[in-house]
Design a protein around this motif. Structure first.
Motif, PDB file in Angstrom:
ATOM      1  N   PHE A 131      -0.781   5.120 -10.704  1.00  0.00           N
ATOM      2  CA  PHE A 131      -1.247   6.373 -10.114  1.00  0.00           C
ATOM      3  C   PHE A 131      -1.683   7.358 -11.197  1.00  0.00           C
ATOM      4  CE2 PHE A 131       1.689   4.410  -7.103  1.00  0.00           C
ATOM      5  CZ  PHE A 131       0.833   4.284  -6.021  1.00  0.00           C
ATOM      6  N   THR A 132      -1.037   7.329 -12.363  1.00  0.00           N
ATOM      7  CA  THR A 132      -1.485   8.169 -13.470  1.00  0.00           C
ATOM      8  C   THR A 132      -2.861   7.715 -13.953  1.00  0.00           C
ATOM      9  OG1 THR A 132       0.815   8.450 -14.128  1.00  0.00           O
ATOM     10  CG2 THR A 132      -0.844   9.123 -15.700  1.00  0.00           C
ATOM     11  N   ASN A 133      -3.079   6.410 -13.989  1.00  0.00           N
ATOM     12  CA  ASN A 133      -4.395   5.892 -14.374  1.00  0.00           C
ATOM     13  C   ASN A 133      -5.483   6.333 -13.398  1.00  0.00           C
ATOM     14  OD1 ASN A 133      -3.546   4.505 -16.672  1.00  0.00           O
ATOM     15  ND2 ASN A 133      -2.976   2.685 -15.499  1.00  0.00           N
ATOM     16  N   ASN A 134      -5.060   6.717 -12.204  1.00  0.00           N
ATOM     17  CA  ASN A 134      -6.012   7.158 -11.187  1.00  0.00           C
ATOM     18  C   ASN A 134      -5.902   8.649 -10.892  1.00  0.00           C
ATOM     19  OD1 ASN A 134      -7.573   4.713  -9.888  1.00  0.00           O
ATOM     20  ND2 ASN A 134      -5.496   3.980 -10.306  1.00  0.00           N
ATOM     21  N   GLY A 135      -5.389   9.404 -11.882  1.00  0.00           N
ATOM     22  CA  GLY A 135      -5.503  10.850 -11.813  1.00  0.00           C
ATOM     23  C   GLY A 135      -4.327  11.623 -11.274  1.00  0.00           C
ATOM     24  N   TYR A 136      -3.156  11.000 -11.178  1.00  0.00           N
ATOM     25  CA  TYR A 136      -1.981  11.694 -10.660  1.00  0.00           C
ATOM     26  C   TYR A 136      -0.900  11.811 -11.729  1.00  0.00           C
ATOM     27  CZ  TYR A 136      -3.644  11.616  -5.862  1.00  0.00           C
ATOM     28  OH  TYR A 136      -4.378  11.835  -4.726  1.00  0.00           O
ATOM     29  N   ILE A 137      -0.221  12.948 -11.744  1.00  0.00           N
ATOM     30  CA  ILE A 137       1.018  13.070 -12.498  1.00  0.00           C
ATOM     31  C   ILE A 137       2.115  12.435 -11.659  1.00  0.00           C
ATOM     32  CG2 ILE A 137       2.735  14.716 -13.367  1.00  0.00           C
ATOM     33  CD1 ILE A 137       0.330  16.632 -13.836  1.00  0.00           C
ATOM     34  N   VAL A 138       2.995  11.680 -12.295  1.00  0.00           N
ATOM     35  CA  VAL A 138       4.099  11.032 -11.589  1.00  0.00           C
ATOM     36  C   VAL A 138       5.416  11.539 -12.163  1.00  0.00           C
ATOM     37  CG1 VAL A 138       5.275   8.858 -11.101  1.00  0.00           C
ATOM     38  CG2 VAL A 138       2.774   8.956 -11.054  1.00  0.00           C
ATOM     39  N   ALA A 139       6.323  11.939 -11.292  1.00  0.00           N
ATOM     40  CA  ALA A 139       7.673  12.326 -11.705  1.00  0.00           C
ATOM     41  C   ALA A 139       8.669  11.410 -11.002  1.00  0.00           C
ATOM     42  CB  ALA A 139       7.954  13.785 -11.351  1.00  0.00           C
ATOM     43  N   ASP A 140       9.385  10.605 -11.787  1.00  0.00           N
ATOM     44  CA  ASP A 140      10.410   9.706 -11.260  1.00  0.00           C
ATOM     45  C   ASP A 140      11.755  10.421 -11.420  1.00  0.00           C
ATOM     46  OD1 ASP A 140      11.941   7.565 -10.437  1.00  0.00           O
ATOM     47  OD2 ASP A 140      10.856   6.093 -11.626  1.00  0.00           O
ATOM     48  N   VAL A 141      12.406  10.734 -10.296  1.00  0.00           N
ATOM     49  CA  VAL A 141      13.505  11.705 -10.283  1.00  0.00           C
ATOM     50  C   VAL A 141      14.848  11.042  -9.984  1.00  0.00           C
ATOM     51  CG1 VAL A 141      14.412  13.752  -9.092  1.00  0.00           C
ATOM     52  CG2 VAL A 141      11.956  13.583  -9.614  1.00  0.00           C
ATOM     53  N   GLN A 166      -0.615  -0.430  -3.412  1.00  0.00           N
ATOM     54  CA  GLN A 166      -0.858   0.719  -4.285  1.00  0.00           C
ATOM     55  C   GLN A 166      -2.164   1.421  -3.910  1.00  0.00           C
ATOM     56  OE1 GLN A 166      -0.655  -1.499  -8.012  1.00  0.00           O
ATOM     57  NE2 GLN A 166       1.190  -0.359  -8.577  1.00  0.00           N
ATOM     58  N   LYS A 167      -3.171   0.629  -3.572  1.00  0.00           N
ATOM     59  CA  LYS A 167      -4.465   1.202  -3.194  1.00  0.00           C
ATOM     60  C   LYS A 167      -4.344   2.022  -1.908  1.00  0.00           C
ATOM     61  CE  LYS A 167      -9.300  -0.220  -2.510  1.00  0.00           C
ATOM     62  NZ  LYS A 167      -9.516   0.110  -1.095  1.00  0.00           N
ATOM     63  N   LEU A 168      -3.552   1.540  -0.953  1.00  0.00           N
ATOM     64  CA  LEU A 168      -3.339   2.286   0.292  1.00  0.00           C
ATOM     65  C   LEU A 168      -2.661   3.625   0.023  1.00  0.00           C
ATOM     66  CD1 LEU A 168      -2.153  -0.541   2.730  1.00  0.00           C
ATOM     67  CD2 LEU A 168      -4.313   0.718   2.844  1.00  0.00           C
ATOM     68  N   VAL A 169      -1.685   3.615  -0.884  1.00  0.00           N
ATOM     69  CA  VAL A 169      -0.992   4.860  -1.232  1.00  0.00           C
ATOM     70  C   VAL A 169      -1.957   5.837  -1.900  1.00  0.00           C
ATOM     71  CG1 VAL A 169       0.847   5.884  -2.626  1.00  0.00           C
ATOM     72  CG2 VAL A 169       1.253   3.733  -1.418  1.00  0.00           C
ATOM     73  N   LEU A 170      -2.742   5.328  -2.843  1.00  0.00           N
ATOM     74  CA  LEU A 170      -3.708   6.173  -3.533  1.00  0.00           C
ATOM     75  C   LEU A 170      -4.720   6.767  -2.554  1.00  0.00           C
ATOM     76  CD1 LEU A 170      -4.742   7.228  -6.275  1.00  0.00           C
ATOM     77  CD2 LEU A 170      -6.185   5.166  -6.392  1.00  0.00           C
ATOM     78  N   HIS A 215      13.764  -6.778   2.215  1.00  0.00           N
ATOM     79  CA  HIS A 215      14.015  -5.459   1.653  1.00  0.00           C
ATOM     80  C   HIS A 215      13.673  -5.472   0.156  1.00  0.00           C
ATOM     81  CE1 HIS A 215      15.821  -1.509   2.274  1.00  0.00           C
ATOM     82  NE2 HIS A 215      16.377  -1.621   1.075  1.00  0.00           N
ATOM     83  N   ALA A 216      12.918  -4.469  -0.303  1.00  0.00           N
ATOM     84  CA  ALA A 216      12.522  -4.359  -1.713  1.00  0.00           C
ATOM     85  C   ALA A 216      11.774  -5.595  -2.200  1.00  0.00           C
ATOM     86  CB  ALA A 216      13.737  -4.084  -2.595  1.00  0.00           C
ATOM     87  N   ASP A 217      11.025  -6.191  -1.330  1.00  0.00           N
ATOM     88  CA  ASP A 217      10.262  -7.405  -1.620  1.00  0.00           C
ATOM     89  C   ASP A 217       9.142  -7.108  -2.622  1.00  0.00           C
ATOM     90  OD1 ASP A 217       8.259  -9.669  -1.090  1.00  0.00           O
ATOM     91  OD2 ASP A 217       9.855 -10.213   0.310  1.00  0.00           O
ATOM     92  N   ILE A 218       8.791  -8.104  -3.435  1.00  0.00           N
ATOM     93  CA  ILE A 218       7.717  -7.923  -4.415  1.00  0.00           C
ATOM     94  C   ILE A 218       6.367  -7.665  -3.742  1.00  0.00           C
ATOM     95  CG2 ILE A 218       7.085 -10.375  -4.595  1.00  0.00           C
ATOM     96  CD1 ILE A 218       6.803  -9.895  -7.640  1.00  0.00           C
ATOM     97  N   ARG A 219       6.245  -8.000  -2.476  1.00  0.00           N
ATOM     98  CA  ARG A 219       5.000  -7.742  -1.754  1.00  0.00           C
ATOM     99  C   ARG A 219       4.655  -6.246  -1.735  1.00  0.00           C
ATOM    100  NH1 ARG A 219       7.462 -12.054   0.547  1.00  0.00           N
ATOM    101  NH2 ARG A 219       6.200 -13.825   1.278  1.00  0.00           N
ATOM    102  N   PHE A 220       5.673  -5.406  -1.781  1.00  0.00           N
ATOM    103  CA  PHE A 220       5.429  -3.961  -1.744  1.00  0.00           C
ATOM    104  C   PHE A 220       4.838  -3.435  -3.052  1.00  0.00           C
ATOM    105  CE2 PHE A 220       8.807  -4.653   1.397  1.00  0.00           C
ATOM    106  CZ  PHE A 220       8.255  -4.020   2.498  1.00  0.00           C
ATOM    107  N   SER A 221       4.867  -4.243  -4.100  1.00  0.00           N
ATOM    108  CA  SER A 221       4.349  -3.824  -5.398  1.00  0.00           C
ATOM    109  C   SER A 221       2.936  -4.338  -5.658  1.00  0.00           C
ATOM    110  CB  SER A 221       5.281  -4.313  -6.524  1.00  0.00           C
ATOM    111  OG  SER A 221       6.573  -3.776  -6.369  1.00  0.00           O
ATOM    112  N   GLN A 222       2.322  -4.933  -4.657  1.00  0.00           N
ATOM    113  CA  GLN A 222       1.008  -5.533  -4.851  1.00  0.00           C
ATOM    114  C   GLN A 222      -0.100  -4.480  -4.903  1.00  0.00           C
ATOM    115  OE1 GLN A 222       0.856  -8.855  -5.607  1.00  0.00           O
ATOM    116  NE2 GLN A 222       3.065  -8.439  -5.572  1.00  0.00           N
TER     117      GLN A 222
END
Length: 277
Positions: free
Chosen positions: A79-89, A266-270, A255-262
């Protein structure tokens, strides 16, 4: 071989700021003070110039028992590569502070980031929050609940957000999370089934209204820890109040499946966040 390369689309360089202390609180039965940290990834250009950018706050999971602001950093750099600041809290967990410490922490983190927006280049008019599992539960609640859970830190700054991204959220306390024990009881150190007021207090469905911000949700159809009905019930309640909401159900995903990291996810979230800029 000698070749000239010409770049028309220059992507920012992600720069990581680690172990930022945004708050402190007494823990372990008031025996010592625990610092709460966040890691921030910012997009920079030539000579380290920070680009003013929208913010994506991330809360990692851990059943309200553990909280790490490190695990997803590599993935979140997309997401940073696509213009967002990310804060992991990081937030308080059951092992040192029970409810409502964790939601107070999340609210404090949002206000801290607003206060320091100029330092990190945050476009404070565009802040999104997301999380997975227990982190999703807190992300959802932070967007739904007003400043009832407010501390003195940075209280002059608002803690509202523009949108929520939820991964396999335990979003309905009326649904048992698994067949062995109720994780919600770990959150509050209380039997919520015998405490209807407390049960409603930690249930996201309690707070949905006509002013609720947009939601993007993901859940695995094979999740054996948090039933898919948790996200379905949350989605249906949002639609009932005419809130913009999308729910993606992932086939064969646990739950927490690697499919969610595909990349497709990420494109849908962006796209979701870009749509609300």
């Amino acid at each position: 071989m000698e070749k000239i390369l010409r770049f028309k689309d220059i992507k920012p360089t992600p720069v990581l700021y680690t172990d930022i202390v945004y708050s402190s609180r007494m823990s372990d039965f008031n025996t010592h003070i625990s610092n709460l940290h966040m890691n921030i990834i910012v997009p920079t250009m030539e000579e380290g110039r920070i680009i003013k950018s929208p913010l994506f706050i991330w809360l990692e999971g851990g059943a309200w028992k553990t909280s790490s602001p490190y695990y997803r950093l590599g993935e979140l750099s997309y997401f940073t590569n696509n213009g967002y600041i990310v804060a992991d809290v990081e937030y308080s967990v059951e092992s040192n502070n029970c409810w409502p410490a964790c939601i107070e922490d999340v609210k404090t983190a949002i206000r801290y980031l607003r206060k320091n927006g100029d330092i990190y280049g945050i476009d404070t008019d565009h802040i999104y929050i997301g999380g997975e599992s227990a982190g999703a539960h807190l992300a959802v609640l932070s967007a739904l609940i007003d400043d009832k859970y407010i501390t003195d830190e940075y209280k002059e700054y608002p803690s509202d957000v523009n949108g929520v991204i939820s991964y396999y959220c335990p979003g309905d306390t009326d649904i048992p999370i698994n067949n062995y024990f109720n994780y919600y009881d770990q959150l509050v150190r209380n039997d919520i089934d015998n405490n209807p007021i407390l049960k409603a207090e930690i249930n996201p469905l309690t707070y949905i209204n006509k002013k609720t911000c947009p939601f993007l949700m993901f859940h695995g159809l094979s999740d054996t820890l948090v039933p898919v009905e948790c996200s379905k019930n949350l989605y249906n309640k949002l639609i009932e109040y005419h809130t913009e909401a999308d729910l993606y159900l992932i086939e064969d995903a646990e739950h927490a499946d690697i499919r969610f990291s595909q990349p497709y996810i990420q494109k849908l979230v962006l796209e979701f966040m870009n749509r609300h800029l």
